[in-house]
Design a protein around this motif. Sequence first.
Motif, short mmCIF file in Angstrom:
data_model
loop_
_atom_site.label_atom_id
_atom_site.label_comp_id
_atom_site.label_asym_id
_atom_site.label_seq_id
_atom_site.Cartn_x
_atom_site.Cartn_y
_atom_site.Cartn_z
N SER A 80 0.83 -1.21 0.00
CA SER A 80 0.00 0.00 0.00
C SER A 80 0.86 1.25 0.00
O SER A 80 0.54 2.25 -0.66
CB SER A 80 -0.93 0.00 1.22
N SER A 227 -4.11 -2.68 0.10
CA SER A 227 -5.45 -2.22 0.49
C SER A 227 -5.72 -0.88 -0.17
O SER A 227 -4.90 0.04 -0.06
CB SER A 227 -5.55 -2.09 2.01
N PHE A 228 -6.87 -0.78 -0.87
CA PHE A 228 -7.22 0.49 -1.51
C PHE A 228 -7.33 1.62 -0.48
O PHE A 228 -6.87 2.74 -0.71
CB PHE A 228 -8.55 0.36 -2.26
N LEU A 229 -7.94 1.31 0.65
CA LEU A 229 -8.09 2.33 1.69
C LEU A 229 -6.74 2.81 2.20
O LEU A 229 -6.50 4.01 2.36
CB LEU A 229 -8.92 1.78 2.85
N GLY A 232 -4.95 4.93 -0.47
CA GLY A 232 -5.51 6.28 -0.55
C GLY A 232 -5.07 7.14 0.60
O GLY A 232 -4.68 8.31 0.42
N ASN A 453 -14.89 12.01 7.14
CA ASN A 453 -15.69 10.78 7.06
C ASN A 453 -17.17 11.01 6.79
O ASN A 453 -18.01 10.14 7.09
CB ASN A 453 -15.52 9.95 8.35
N ALA A 457 -15.70 5.67 4.20
CA ALA A 457 -14.28 5.39 4.38
C ALA A 457 -13.47 5.63 3.11
O ALA A 457 -12.35 6.15 3.16
CB ALA A 457 -14.09 3.95 4.86
N TYR A 458 -14.00 5.25 1.95
CA TYR A 458 -13.24 5.41 0.71
C TYR A 458 -13.08 6.88 0.34
O TYR A 458 -12.02 7.31 -0.12
CB TYR A 458 -13.90 4.63 -0.43
N ALA A 461 -10.41 8.30 2.56
CA ALA A 461 -9.06 7.90 2.17
C ALA A 461 -8.58 8.63 0.92
O ALA A 461 -7.41 8.99 0.80
CB ALA A 461 -9.01 6.39 1.93
N PHE A 462 -9.49 8.86 -0.03
CA PHE A 462 -9.11 9.49 -1.29
C PHE A 462 -9.56 10.95 -1.37
O PHE A 462 -9.74 11.49 -2.47
CB PHE A 462 -9.70 8.69 -2.46
#
Length: 567
Positions: A80, A227-229, A232, A453, A457-458, A461-462
């Motif tokens: 990541s 992990s994408f999260l 990000g 938030n 969550a996504y 993160a991004f």
Amino acid sequence: MTDTDTDSQRPGAAEPATTRRSYHRWAKNDTLEDYSLRYAPKSFRRWSPYVVATTALGGIAYLADFAIGGSIAISYGFSSAAVAIAIAAVIIFVTGIPIAYYSAKYSIDMDLLTRGAGFGYLGSTLTSIIYASFTFIFFALEGSIMAQAFELGLHIPLAIGYLISALLVIPLVVYGMTALSKMQVWTQPIWLILMVAPFVAIAIQDPGKFSAFTHFGGDSPTGAGFSFLSAGAGAGVALSLIAQIGEQVDYLRFMPDKTPANAKRWWASVLSAGPGWVVLGALKQLGGAFLAFYVADKVGLTKADQPIQQYLAGLKTFAAPVALGLATFFVILSQIKINTTNAYSGSLSWSNFFSRLLHWHPGRVVWIFLNVGISLALMEGGVFGFLNNVLGFYSNVAIAWIGAVAADLVINKPLKLSPSYIEFKRAHLYNFNPVGFGSMLIASTVSIIAYFNAFGAYAKAFSPIIAIGIAIVASPLLAYLTKGRYYIARADEMAEPLVVDGQLSGVTMTCAVCADDFERPDMAACPFHEGAICSLCCSLEKSCHDACKESGPVHLGMPVAKAAARA
């Protein structure tokens, strides 16, 4: 005092001004002032492309990259972290290209460029604060790293080390580009050798460590897996460095004019020292991630992101008896190289901010002490311990600003939604331009809400990616809706041409207010003083109330003669 106001009681321009403005000796000294609020004239840009590029790249000797890379790897694991660093590097490189080019072409710093790239004369005061925040946040982080070296290598308590690291850079910064160019050029070879030495030694003695690094999980709940999260969130931390392009162009504005004879060297210098800084920056972050893994079992994860610990362990592989001394020297040298740049760029930003809001300019040197003072307060407050949180939040605002500027340069100008040139002078700008200023506000507001938030969550993160996406879309949309009418408040009607043989004119003119001589790009026609006025005297004028711009907006495509007649 900085200056004497010119006929402050006079509401109009019925009679020529009689009182002349005189500047404090610091503001009049070109070596100290470094044209902090002006176009950098041909006569001052005496350095070669190589020297300018080396000076600009010398400023990225900072070790915060190692701390950031180590922190990201510890928090999110190898996979990541690597993806996060790559995402940030690509975005920073792409957005940095037009900014570096226009700054070098028009010989103006980041603040002046932002004014003309969709923000307006007063609208860019907000970005001055954003940029100043970048310089003092990173000054504090870099100073904290230096203080850690003082503590470990010289047994100086952290609180005292913070003070020393803050005061150490002031003498160099006072003399601006003249001193910094020499310091950066002469120290660069030593710094490069010491930076790569631990990696070469480890590769020779224990090459298996590099493959083992790919399995480093740190504190990540997903271990070394992707992990994408996490990618990000890590990219958000790394993207806080996007405002570094501002410090790069603070030097690139001193590039000589591009000519057929120097075109290749000019482009190579602009690209390498402009957006190219992030190539080395990304490698340093990966290096910091690797060294954090390398020292984790020796000092623990809590200290593994400290560059002094990383380099002490790395240098012990081949120079154990003197490793502590070498590591301490390297960290101190690195931090002096970058914090001179942070303090220098901060002084430029504060100069621009206060000259516009307060019509007051005591000289760039004064604002060095303000910037260093704020940085010292952050150091004493333990900012290093909140590295990820501070940088993750800051990146949402910084990337919205840079995204809006880049969109104006890359999209709006080719589509003729904004002027083809950069106008930075108060005499020709609206106070606020909704294109850049509005784009940045919308983008940063939405991304900050996402960061806290509100959208899941996504999106949290991004959130920095959301910020740049909105800024890039909103800028041309607002330029189209406003028909570009808020870029130029009045045309440049001076008889002396601005451009001669494809280059900005080097002809000097005398300012009617301060009676000093400046090159044509720094001058404007002033009906209030009934003569030519330099950009700084124009900025500091309190009593004209922008009378020269009362005739309404100049539409893009309007013939120059018609626009001049309206003005």
